[in-house]
Design a protein around this motif. Structure first.
Motif, mmCIF file in Angstrom:
data_model
loop_
_atom_site.group_PDB
_atom_site.id
_atom_site.type_symbol
_atom_site.label_atom_id
_atom_site.label_comp_id
_atom_site.label_asym_id
_atom_site.label_seq_id
_atom_site.Cartn_x
_atom_site.Cartn_y
_atom_site.Cartn_z
ATOM 1 N N ALA A 706 0.824 -1.212 0.000
ATOM 2 C CA ALA A 706 0.000 0.000 0.000
ATOM 3 C C ALA A 706 0.857 1.262 0.000
ATOM 4 C CB ALA A 706 -0.930 -0.008 1.215
ATOM 5 N N ARG A 707 1.976 1.208 0.719
ATOM 6 C CA ARG A 707 2.847 2.392 0.813
ATOM 7 C C ARG A 707 3.419 2.802 -0.535
ATOM 8 N NH1 ARG A 707 4.708 0.593 6.123
ATOM 9 N NH2 ARG A 707 6.253 -0.743 5.129
ATOM 10 N N GLU A 708 3.535 1.851 -1.473
ATOM 11 C CA GLU A 708 4.150 2.124 -2.763
ATOM 12 C C GLU A 708 3.188 2.752 -3.763
ATOM 13 O OE1 GLU A 708 7.413 1.791 -3.789
ATOM 14 O OE2 GLU A 708 7.645 1.643 -1.625
ATOM 15 N N VAL A 709 1.914 2.910 -3.381
ATOM 16 C CA VAL A 709 0.915 3.476 -4.292
ATOM 17 C C VAL A 709 0.596 4.893 -3.819
ATOM 18 C CG1 VAL A 709 -1.352 3.181 -5.332
ATOM 19 C CG2 VAL A 709 -0.022 1.170 -4.648
ATOM 20 N N PRO A 710 1.129 5.932 -4.494
ATOM 21 C CA PRO A 710 0.981 7.298 -3.982
ATOM 22 C C PRO A 710 -0.450 7.726 -3.723
ATOM 23 C CG PRO A 710 2.633 7.255 -5.706
ATOM 24 C CD PRO A 710 2.000 5.886 -5.686
ATOM 25 N N VAL A 711 -1.380 7.384 -4.627
ATOM 26 C CA VAL A 711 -2.755 7.843 -4.437
ATOM 27 C C VAL A 711 -3.367 7.239 -3.179
ATOM 28 C CG1 VAL A 711 -3.769 6.046 -5.915
ATOM 29 C CG2 VAL A 711 -4.991 8.204 -5.544
ATOM 30 N N MET A 712 -2.998 5.996 -2.854
ATOM 31 C CA MET A 712 -3.500 5.367 -1.630
ATOM 32 C C MET A 712 -2.857 6.000 -0.402
ATOM 33 S SD MET A 712 -3.670 1.356 -2.744
ATOM 34 C CE MET A 712 -4.176 0.853 -1.091
ATOM 35 N N ARG A 713 -1.563 6.212 -0.467
ATOM 36 C CA ARG A 713 -0.861 6.833 0.665
ATOM 37 C C ARG A 713 -1.445 8.213 0.961
ATOM 38 N NH1 ARG A 713 4.445 5.552 2.338
ATOM 39 N NH2 ARG A 713 5.256 7.048 3.850
ATOM 40 N N TRP A 714 -1.730 8.954 -0.088
ATOM 41 C CA TRP A 714 -2.284 10.301 0.044
ATOM 42 C C TRP A 714 -3.650 10.261 0.721
ATOM 43 C CZ3 TRP A 714 -0.147 14.663 0.290
ATOM 44 C CH2 TRP A 714 -0.782 15.851 -0.064
ATOM 45 N N LYS A 715 -4.499 9.325 0.290
ATOM 46 C CA LYS A 715 -5.832 9.209 0.886
ATOM 47 C C LYS A 715 -5.759 8.729 2.334
ATOM 48 C CE LYS A 715 -8.584 8.541 -3.294
ATOM 49 N NZ LYS A 715 -9.585 7.685 -3.968
ATOM 50 N N LEU A 716 -4.821 7.851 2.627
ATOM 51 C CA LEU A 716 -4.652 7.398 4.010
ATOM 52 C C LEU A 716 -4.210 8.549 4.899
ATOM 53 C CD1 LEU A 716 -2.934 3.965 3.305
ATOM 54 C CD2 LEU A 716 -5.195 4.293 4.325
ATOM 55 N N MET A 717 -3.349 9.419 4.380
ATOM 56 C CA MET A 717 -2.909 10.582 5.148
ATOM 57 C C MET A 717 -4.093 11.504 5.447
ATOM 58 S SD MET A 717 -0.101 13.502 4.090
ATOM 59 C CE MET A 717 1.165 12.276 3.783
ATOM 60 N N GLU A 718 -4.917 11.746 4.443
ATOM 61 C CA GLU A 718 -6.101 12.599 4.628
ATOM 62 C C GLU A 718 -7.045 12.010 5.665
ATOM 63 O OE1 GLU A 718 -10.119 13.797 2.156
ATOM 64 O OE2 GLU A 718 -8.283 13.421 1.018
ATOM 65 N N SER A 719 -7.312 10.715 5.562
ATOM 66 C CA SER A 719 -8.223 10.065 6.500
ATOM 67 C C SER A 719 -7.673 10.081 7.916
ATOM 68 C CB SER A 719 -8.481 8.625 6.047
ATOM 69 O OG SER A 719 -9.348 7.965 6.941
ATOM 70 N N HIS A 720 -6.360 9.854 8.035
ATOM 71 C CA HIS A 720 -5.723 9.842 9.351
ATOM 72 C C HIS A 720 -5.832 11.217 10.005
ATOM 73 C CE1 HIS A 720 -3.011 8.545 12.478
ATOM 74 N NE2 HIS A 720 -2.159 9.514 12.208
ATOM 75 N N GLU A 721 -5.637 12.282 9.227
ATOM 76 C CA GLU A 721 -5.744 13.632 9.772
ATOM 77 C C GLU A 721 -7.161 13.894 10.275
ATOM 78 O OE1 GLU A 721 -5.102 18.309 8.468
ATOM 79 O OE2 GLU A 721 -5.703 16.821 6.992
ATOM 80 N N ARG A 722 -8.163 13.506 9.492
ATOM 81 C CA ARG A 722 -9.550 13.753 9.882
ATOM 82 C C ARG A 722 -9.913 12.959 11.132
ATOM 83 N NH1 ARG A 722 -14.172 15.973 7.732
ATOM 84 N NH2 ARG A 722 -13.020 16.736 5.929
ATOM 85 N N ARG A 723 -9.447 11.724 11.210
ATOM 86 C CA ARG A 723 -9.741 10.920 12.411
ATOM 87 C C ARG A 723 -9.084 11.512 13.649
ATOM 88 N NH1 ARG A 723 -9.266 4.814 9.702
ATOM 89 N NH2 ARG A 723 -11.475 4.725 9.057
ATOM 90 N N MET A 724 -7.862 11.995 13.487
ATOM 91 C CA MET A 724 -7.191 12.603 14.634
ATOM 92 C C MET A 724 -7.937 13.846 15.101
ATOM 93 S SD MET A 724 -4.704 11.055 15.984
ATOM 94 C CE MET A 724 -4.284 12.482 16.982
ATOM 95 N N HIS A 725 -8.406 14.650 14.173
ATOM 96 C CA HIS A 725 -9.160 15.844 14.552
ATOM 97 C C HIS A 725 -10.437 15.463 15.281
ATOM 98 C CE1 HIS A 725 -7.278 19.501 13.024
ATOM 99 N NE2 HIS A 725 -6.757 18.758 12.076
ATOM 100 N N ALA A 726 -11.152 14.478 14.739
ATOM 101 C CA ALA A 726 -12.391 14.053 15.373
ATOM 102 C C ALA A 726 -12.128 13.530 16.776
ATOM 103 C CB ALA A 726 -13.066 12.977 14.524
ATOM 104 N N CYS A 727 -11.028 12.809 16.920
ATOM 105 C CA CYS A 727 -10.679 12.236 18.219
ATOM 106 C C CYS A 727 -10.368 13.334 19.237
ATOM 107 C CB CYS A 727 -9.478 11.314 18.050
ATOM 108 S SG CYS A 727 -8.901 10.607 19.575
ATOM 109 N N VAL A 728 -9.549 14.302 18.860
ATOM 110 C CA VAL A 728 -9.155 15.363 19.787
ATOM 111 C C VAL A 728 -10.342 16.250 20.132
ATOM 112 C CG1 VAL A 728 -7.750 17.442 20.014
ATOM 113 C CG2 VAL A 728 -6.757 15.362 19.075
ATOM 114 N N MET A 729 -11.206 16.514 19.145
ATOM 115 C CA MET A 729 -12.342 17.388 19.383
ATOM 116 C C MET A 729 -13.435 16.702 20.184
ATOM 117 S SD MET A 729 -12.698 19.271 15.682
ATOM 118 C CE MET A 729 -14.132 20.223 16.159
ATOM 119 N N ASP A 730 -13.620 15.383 19.972
ATOM 120 C CA ASP A 730 -14.779 14.712 20.552
ATOM 121 C C ASP A 730 -14.467 13.851 21.755
ATOM 122 O OD1 ASP A 730 -16.171 15.846 18.516
ATOM 123 O OD2 ASP A 730 -16.180 14.070 17.240
ATOM 124 N N CYS A 731 -13.218 13.383 21.847
ATOM 125 C CA CYS A 731 -12.903 12.461 22.934
ATOM 126 C C CYS A 731 -13.084 13.161 24.280
ATOM 127 C CB CYS A 731 -11.478 11.940 22.817
ATOM 128 S SG CYS A 731 -11.108 10.650 24.006
#
Length: 870
Positions: A706-731
């Motif tokens: 998965a790491r070798e596919v840029p479009v997947m890595r990019w989407k995983l980075m975006e999703s990870h950022e959104r989850r972290m924000h949701a976690c910090v704001m809502d936890c």
């Protein structure tokens, strides 16, 4: 009459104003936001006291997240420049300079990120040491710094001096004139003035991207021998045209020169798919040449990145500031190929010579050449340059710093070098070129670009224009390279099939498909299987929110054609498309007689599943899908079972799962959703525990693949950022957190801030487990959860300290050791006594987490900030 007004500008961008108190807010600032404001009449030219200037915003509200649907949300460089200079907010004695600083509003991490990115965008490398580190000789580095300081009027200034940073945390803030701004949720905001209220939602719907400010039509371009397609002649202020850029074709291969805003829109208009791009030649890091880099990460392989180490260093620092990633991560995104200044560098037969251009940031001019009948033929791309009159004034005077006469003469000589076609920046002013410097230039054709104004009569005497999509042929071609590309795609997909068998398929007709035409229709029997060779195709499935864009190498209707079943998806041309149209009967027989049927059909279930997910719906060729699908074991879990960290990326095949922290559900996952990206992609311990809410099946995908596919890595980075924000704001919403993250805790290094937020979440999970008297094993698990992450975090910090030679590393390492000893002691006492006191643990956690963050880590971070690390 309403005192508070909202205007919809474009997708994901709004305008909120309270004119009688002088507040005008740009809400959301993706690429080309300024051009959208011009189009909507929110930036117009005006005059006061005999001085002409522009109207516009005096505040920018940033998105809570940096990425949405694969594109940058916050690109404030040009909006800030517009406020400061084109509106005159900081120009001495300007009638619009009231002394008030324009505002940059948002979460602390986004505001800090934008300030550092703007800083790098304005100046690039900011000291002699950074320049020398790229291999530049000290004497030249001194001249480059002298030049940089001339452009900067003698002093490099951080944007913090010019802007009012307004941090919007969990509490409302009061803006100019008593307007109150509060956050209602992630990217949801409310403005209030007295009793009037307007709301702004900066979230993009699924599958929707930011719209460009202009339309480009559809163009069909040949993949010839050596030619230049003109893909942008405007600048960052031209609302009607893309910024200066070119597409270079050499022996049928496609290279980009720069990647400005909305480059994906330009590529689609030209009928070029992202997977067709061989490489990018990069001139410099200003947003009108840089903002489209993310579009090139939407390929299924790393695109080659060609630049001098000098330019690459400034680009990496700017991208690092923008995305809060390590500079080394650039090599995960692109296949880096360094170029040498003033030498011809061979790129698979295409020779390229970069020349140093005098500009506020590190910039290269490019000459490209190839051998032909009577010698070399060439193309020159001059973006960005400075006028020779301005440069002459920067020469060193007696007792004053400046550039040398030899530096000046070298630039004059470089400008004068001839080419068959030479494209020029004639934007004028202090930092751009003028056409007059090239009057009498011996080049075969001069093209004038990088301007928002129509060419004057004098400029028309000197050079030509080049509307979008026009082509200059440098060397004519006598081969059809599309057939070669078709063969390459088939060879990659069927690596072990004999050449003569592949030529059976290659004898199929090559068809050209008009934009918006359907190639394969869902629910209908497939008559032909299509191999996409050029252009972009939309993949649409009725009732599914997941649609994708496919490019070169995609095969449409394959399995339905082999089975004789109705197509499961609709495939529709998004641009002019060239495809190999293979009859179903021929393709079916080819598959059978080459023993490929079992292989194709065995992978079909998993390939079809991957195509249906947001993560894999875009740009992936059949070859990449096969590589992913070949090693995807399935695991099953009963309802209520927790899934231990796997070290793989996990995709939900069927059923549902819950991401939890301390028993609280943060997100519910259904088929096609994924988890485990923290461990698999970012090498970070898992923040969430995953629980099967019903009977669950998951596919596992190897992280290395998965790491070798840029479009997947990019989407995983975006999703990870959104989850972290949701976690910090809502936890902690159901319980009172013992240590709440506050923006003031930021240490201005995004990677460390992310770790600290993780620590806060884990500390609160432990406190809540203890204070609520949960079972022994739950407290034990939460304690281990915290201790394991602390160990990981301290190790990461110490690696950063070693890398950047932090002077107090020994003392800091000692404090880490003491904190871990406290943590181990806490674990030991709990094991012996079987209980913990919530007040005691609260005090310890506050001292441990907050105390360490606000003192030791802040000192460490300040030392790195001073070296440009954020």
């Amino acid at each position: 009459m309403a005192r508070l007004r909202k205007v919809h500008v474009t997708t994901g961008v709004a305008w909120v104003e309270a004119p009688d108190v002088g507040l005008h807010v740009l809400c959301g600032c993706p690429a080309d936001a300024v051009k959208h404001l011009m189009r909507r009449g929110l930036i117009v030219e005006t005059e006061r006291a005999g001085v002409t200037f522009e109207t516009g915003p005096n505040a920018i509200l940033l998105s809570d997240v940096m990425l949405q649907n694969g594109t940058f949300c916050n690109l404030a460089e040009f909006p800030v420049l517009q406020m400061l200079y084109r509106q005159g907010a900081i120009l001495p004695n300007h009638p619009n300079n009231s002394g008030e600083k324009p505002m940059l509003i948002g979460r602390r991490e986004q505001v800090e990120s934008q300030l550092h990115y703007i800083y790098r965008g304005n100046y690039g490398l900011v000291n002699r040491e950074e320049i020398i580190a790229t291999g530049i000789k000290p004497d030249l580095a001194d001249e480059m710094m002298a030049l940089k300081l001339k452009f900067a009027f003698g002093r490099i200034r951080h944007p913090k001096e010019l802007l009012d940073a307004v941090i919007l945390g969990n509490e409302p803030v009061t803006l100019k004139g008593g307007v109150v701004l509060r956050r209602l949720g992630l990217n949801n905001f409310q403005f209030q003035l007295d009793e009037e209220i307007v709301s702004v939602d900066l979230n993009l719907p699924a599958g929707v991207t930011y719209a460009p400010p202009y339309t480009l039509g559809a163009h069909r371009v040949d993949r010839g021998y050596f030619s230049v397609i003109h893909s942008g002649e405007g600048d960052g202020w031209d609302p009607d045209r893309p910024s200066m850029a070119s597409v270079l074709i050499f022996q049928g291969r496609i290279y980009l020169i720069d990647a400005g805003p909305n480059v994906q829109h330009s590529l689609t208009a030209l009928g070029i798919g992202v997977n067709e791009i061989e490489g990018l030649f990069h001139t410099h890091c200003h947003d009108d040449h840089f903002a489209g880099l993310t579009s090139l990460l939407r390929a299924d392989r790393r695109i080659k990145y060609y630049a001098t180490p000098l330019v690459r260093a400034s680009v990496m620092k700017k991208l690092s500031a923008l995305l809060s990633i390590e500079e080394d991560s650039f090599a995960d995104c692109f296949d880096v190929r360094d170029l040498v200044f003033d030498k011809w560098n061979d790129i698979s037969g295409l020779e390229v010579k970069p020349l140093l251009s005098p500009h506020p940031v590190e910039t290269s001019l490019f000459f490209f050449r190839s051998l032909w009948e009577e010698g070399y033929r060439s193309y020159a791309h001059f973006a960005d340059i400075v006028s020779l009159d301005v440069l002459a004034q920067m020469r060193a005077a007696e007792g004053a710093a400046g550039i040398s006469q030899s530096f000046y003469e070298k630039v004059v000589s470089d400008y004068a070098a001839p080419a068959e076609v030479k494209k020029l920046d004639i934007g004028g002013g202090l930092i751009h070129g003028v056409a007059e410097d090239f009057r009498g230039d011996p080049s075969g054709k001069i093209i004038l670009a990088h301007t928002a104004k129509p060419l004057s009569v004098t400029e028309k005497e000197i050079g030509s224009g080049a509307p979008f999509g026009t082509v200059d042929v440098i060397i004519p071609g006598n081969h059809d390279y599309v057939w070669r590309n078709a063969y390459d795609s088939l060879r990659t997909y069927f690596p072990n099939t004999p050449h003569h068998e592949l030529r059976v398929l290659l004898n199929s007709p090559l068809v050209s498909v008009n934009p918006e035409s359907i190639l394969v229709h869902e629910g209908e029997l497939v008559g032909s299987v299509y191999l996409v060779i050029t252009g972009t195709v939309e993949m649409i499935e009725a009732g599914s929110p997941v649609n994708g864009l496919l490019s070169a190498g995609a095969i449409l209707g394959e399995v339905a054609g082999i089975e004789g079943s109705p197509a499961r998806k609709t495939y529709r041309a998004a641009s002019f498309v060239q495809a190999l149209k293979m009859s179903v009967r021929l393709y079916r027989e080819f598959i059978k007689r080459n023993g490929l049927l079992s292989e194709v059909m065995a992978l079909e279930e998993r390939r079809n599943f991957l195509r249906s997910t947001w993560l894999c719906a875009e740009a992936l060729t059949e070859t990449t899908l096969d590589r992913l699908a070949k090693d995807m074991p399935v695991l099953k879990f009963e309802a209520g079972k927790y899934i231990e960290p796997l070290g793989w990326l996990a995709l939900v095949k069927s059923g549902a799962a819950e991401l939890t922290i301390g028993g609280e559900v943060i997100e519910t996952l259904g088929p096609g959703d994924f988890f485990g990206e923290e461990e698999a992609i970012f090498n970070s311990p898992a923040l969430f525990r995953v629980r099967a809410s019903v009977s669950l099946e998951i596919y596992l995908m190897a992280a290395a693949v998965a790491r070798e596919v840029p479009v997947m890595r990019w989407k995983l980075m975006e999703s990870h950022e959104r989850r972290m924000h949701a976690c910090v704001m809502d936890c902690g919403r159901a319980e009172v957190p013992v240590v709440r993250w506050r923006d003031e805790y930021s240490v201005n290094i995004q990677r460390i801030d992310t770790h600290h937020k993780n620590l806060f979440v884990r500390a609160n999970t432990l406190y809540n487990a203890v204070s609520q008297g949960r079972a022994h094993h739950e407290i034990q698990e939460s304690l281990g959860f915290l201790v394991d992450y602390a160990r990981f975090h301290f190790h990461e910090e110490e690696q950063l300290m070693e890398r950047y030679d932090y002077a107090d590393i020994d003392q800091h390492r000692l404090k880490h050791r003491r904190l871990m000893e406290q943590a181990f002691e806490m674990q030991r006492r709990f094991e012996e006594a079987g209980e913990m006191n919530s007040a005691e643990i609260a005090a310890l956690l506050r001292d441990w987490v907050v105390g360490h963050v606000l003192t030791d880590d802040r000192r460490f971070a300040q030392a790195l900030n001073a070296r440009g690390i954020y």
